[in-house]
Design an enzyme around this catalytic site. Structure first.
Site, PDB file in Angstrom:
ATOM      1  N   LYS A  59       0.834  -1.201   0.000  1.00 50.29           N
ATOM      2  CA  LYS A  59       0.000   0.000   0.000  1.00 50.29           C
ATOM      3  C   LYS A  59       0.871   1.255   0.000  1.00 50.29           C
ATOM      4  CE  LYS A  59      -1.991   1.063   3.976  1.00 50.29           C
ATOM      5  NZ  LYS A  59      -1.748   2.433   4.509  1.00 50.29           N
TER       6      LYS A  59
ATOM      7  N   ARG B 274       2.571   6.096  -3.090  1.00 48.57           N
ATOM      8  CA  ARG B 274       3.669   6.979  -3.486  1.00 48.57           C
ATOM      9  C   ARG B 274       3.879   6.963  -5.002  1.00 48.57           C
ATOM     10  NH1 ARG B 274       4.179   5.847   1.665  1.00 48.57           N
ATOM     11  NH2 ARG B 274       5.418   7.164   3.082  1.00 48.57           N
TER      12      ARG B 274
ATOM     13  N   GLY C 183      -5.188   8.843   5.978  1.00 48.97           N
ATOM     14  CA  GLY C 183      -4.384   9.918   6.539  1.00 48.97           C
ATOM     15  C   GLY C 183      -3.164  10.249   5.706  1.00 48.97           C
TER      16      GLY C 183
ATOM     17  N   SER D 136       5.973  10.804  10.353  1.00 43.22           N
ATOM     18  CA  SER D 136       6.924  11.085   9.272  1.00 43.22           C
ATOM     19  C   SER D 136       6.207  11.532   8.000  1.00 43.22           C
ATOM     20  CB  SER D 136       7.748   9.832   8.972  1.00 43.22           C
ATOM     21  OG  SER D 136       6.932   8.819   8.412  1.00 43.22           O
TER      22      SER D 136
ATOM     23  N   SER E 204       9.134   6.734  12.537  1.00 43.22           N
ATOM     24  CA  SER E 204       9.031   5.891  11.336  1.00 43.22           C
ATOM     25  C   SER E 204      10.037   6.297  10.254  1.00 43.22           C
ATOM     26  CB  SER E 204       7.602   5.938  10.781  1.00 43.22           C
ATOM     27  OG  SER E 204       6.667   5.581  11.759  1.00 43.22           O
TER      28      SER E 204
ATOM     29  N   ASP F  64       3.744  -0.367  11.437  1.00 39.25           N
ATOM     30  CA  ASP F  64       2.480  -0.940  10.983  1.00 39.25           C
ATOM     31  C   ASP F  64       2.407  -2.457  11.187  1.00 39.25           C
ATOM     32  OD1 ASP F  64       1.231   1.400  10.281  1.00 39.25           O
ATOM     33  OD2 ASP F  64       1.967   1.386   8.224  1.00 39.25           O
TER      34      ASP F  64
ATOM     35  N   ASN G  92       3.592   6.888  18.583  1.00 41.75           N
ATOM     36  CA  ASN G  92       2.928   7.361  17.358  1.00 41.75           C
ATOM     37  C   ASN G  92       1.743   6.484  16.971  1.00 41.75           C
ATOM     38  OD1 ASN G  92       4.821   5.325  16.715  1.00 41.75           O
ATOM     39  ND2 ASN G  92       4.966   6.008  14.595  1.00 41.75           N
TER      40      ASN G  92
ATOM     41  N   LYS H 134      -3.156   7.273  14.927  1.00 48.67           N
ATOM     42  CA  LYS H 134      -3.531   6.595  13.684  1.00 48.67           C
ATOM     43  C   LYS H 134      -5.055   6.658  13.522  1.00 48.67           C
ATOM     44  CE  LYS H 134       0.722   5.332  12.706  1.00 48.67           C
ATOM     45  NZ  LYS H 134       1.414   5.747  11.470  1.00 48.67           N
TER      46      LYS H 134
ATOM     47  N   ARG I  94      -5.818  -2.136  10.779  1.00 51.62           N
ATOM     48  CA  ARG I  94      -4.772  -2.869  11.493  1.00 51.62           C
ATOM     49  C   ARG I  94      -5.336  -3.559  12.744  1.00 51.62           C
ATOM     50  NH1 ARG I  94      -1.460  -3.097   7.436  1.00 51.62           N
ATOM     51  NH2 ARG I  94      -0.737  -1.102   6.698  1.00 51.62           N
TER      52      ARG I  94
END
Length: 430
Positions: free
Chosen positions: A21, A26, A91, A165, A192, A309, A332, A336, A384
């Site tokens: 993912k 990206r 997000g 990040s 991260s 993750d 962190n 999420k 998750r």
């Protein structure tokens, strides 16, 4: 749709890992930022990917796809005006697109998931963009927000890496397109870091030159760069596969997962080492992870920031380990889709797990004998959490019911199909 997970003693078979993912989103973005046509092979099919495709289409990219590839004709430095964008519950997509939206006079981001993404803060990126001459209307750092840009300035930019990040990655996508050269300084800590490495890898593949310090806290980015149209091939996804590997580890199993590269820059590759440290019988060779689980695990201590993750799946595995496990440096996770510490542990306790939390730690007192189950669990709309709770259900004494489990599609639409193919007793109910 809810999912009933019935205790399952044995898993067996082979699957192809889903595509990453993180890399897919990206590649979609850099393809849109290129002038010309790019091809993405083996793209991940997920709600995040769909959100990114929807946004780049709205910004003027031409997107054509079939089962094996996505072909994108980009808009380069000149996205088309889009009055309104909907990132769904994604997000990372929101944060990446916020910087690209700064190239336009005015873009409004709607709040489609007020109980999930709508609660997440984006102040650090907002502050950085405002320092570049961008005006942003927002709700105390949260959606809905309106971005008024058009001509963001490069130069010296500071951004905090304390929360995520993704704020830094967002700026790394934007700054090469600006007229000025830029320097980015990361303030405080950087969460991260391995995911920033993925961003830098993708940018380099897209022909973008960035100088990064060894600690990833300082960057020099020449301006007036252009993204190159390319062909990209998406690798297998470790974060989703972490849940499959954990499920195989807590059961009697003979499970093979293909397309998990040993050389991957995905931080979650570390979950293989975590499971080895927990004495799970497995091998990892030629892109293939082979788990021959015996249901026996040993507790350990792990730096969760190395595999953000994958933490929830490893916590689920440690529920059945001998001894007490500690996952530290994980604050962190609180920022999420839900608070993946407090919210997740509350649901684990319902199922019978013995867990406790600190601000940046998860502590698990293992129960090798298994947990009771027999409860309905709220996964807080978090993909998750859904995957991780399923692992616990496979080794509960009574079935568990996971509410709204269809939200697993955010990253891994075929998760339950893959588990069922391996012999897991899982069933959709309305």
């Amino acid at each position: 749709m809810d999912m009933i997970v019935t205790p399952t003693g044995r898993l067996e078979g082979e699957i192809q890992a889903l595509s990453s993912k993180n890399y897919t989103t990206r590649y979609l973005l850099v393809a849109a930022l290129a002038e010309g046509t790019s091809t993405i092979l083996h793209p991940a099919h997920s709600e995040d990917g769909e959100a990114m495709r929807r946004c780049i289409r709205d910004l003027g990219a031409i997107v054509e796809e079939d089962d094996e590839k996505i072909v994108i004709t980009g808009f380069g430095r000149n996205p088309h005006p889009a009055k309104e964008l909907n990132v769904g519950n994604a997000g990372a997509v929101l944060r990446f697109i916020m910087s690209i939206a700064a190239l336009l006079p005015e873009v409004h981001f709607v709040n489609a998931y007020p109980q999930s993404l709508g609660k997440r803060p984006h102040d650090d990126l907002i502050t950085a963009l405002e320092s570049m001459g961008v005006q942003i209307e927002h709700q105390q750092g949260r959606l809905p927000m309106t971005i008024r840009g058009g001509n963001p300035r490069g130069g010296k930019i500071q951004v905090s890496g304390n929360v995520s990040s993704q704020f830094l990655s967002s700026l790394l996508f934007l700054t090469p397109l600006l007229d000025e050269d830029s320097e980015i300084e990361v303030l405080h800590d950087l969460k991260s870091k391995v995911v920033v490495g993925q961003t830098l890898e993708v940018l380099a593949q897209a022909g973008i030159v960035i100088e990064a310090s060894d600690d990833l806290m300082h960057y020099r980015i020449p301006g007036k760069q252009r993204y190159k149209a390319q062909t990209y091939s998406v690798q297998g996804d470790y974060p989703g596969s972490a849940a499959i590997l954990a499920a195989a580890s807590v059961t009697q199993s003979d499970v093979i997962v293909h397309r998990l590269l040993e050389t991957s820059k995905q931080g979650e590759r570390a979950v293989v080492d975590v499971l080895k440290a927990m004495e799970v019988p497995l091998t990892h060779e030629n892109g293939i992870v082979h788990v021959k689980g015996n249901g026996k695990l040993v507790a350990g201590e792990f730096d969760g920031d190395e595999f953000t993750d994958g933490v929830l799946a490893m916590v689920a595995a440690s529920v059945f380990a001998e001894g007490t496990s500690r996952f530290y440096n994980v604050e962190n996770l609180r920022y999420k889709e839900c608070d993946r510490i407090t919210d997740y542990l509350a649901e684990l306790r319902k199922a019978g797990a013995r867990v406790e939390e600190k601000q940046d730690e998860i502590i698990v007192h293992g129960r090798p004998e298994g947990v009771e189950g027999g409860v309905e669990i709220d996964a807080h709309f978090d993909h998750r959490v859904i995957m991780a709770l399923t692992i616990v259900g496979l080794r509960s004494k009574q079935p568990i019911r996971i509410k709204d489990a269809h939200h697993v599609a955010k990253s891994y639409p075929h998760y339950f199909d893959h588990l069922k193919a391996l012999g897991a007793q899982v069933e959709w109910v309305s």
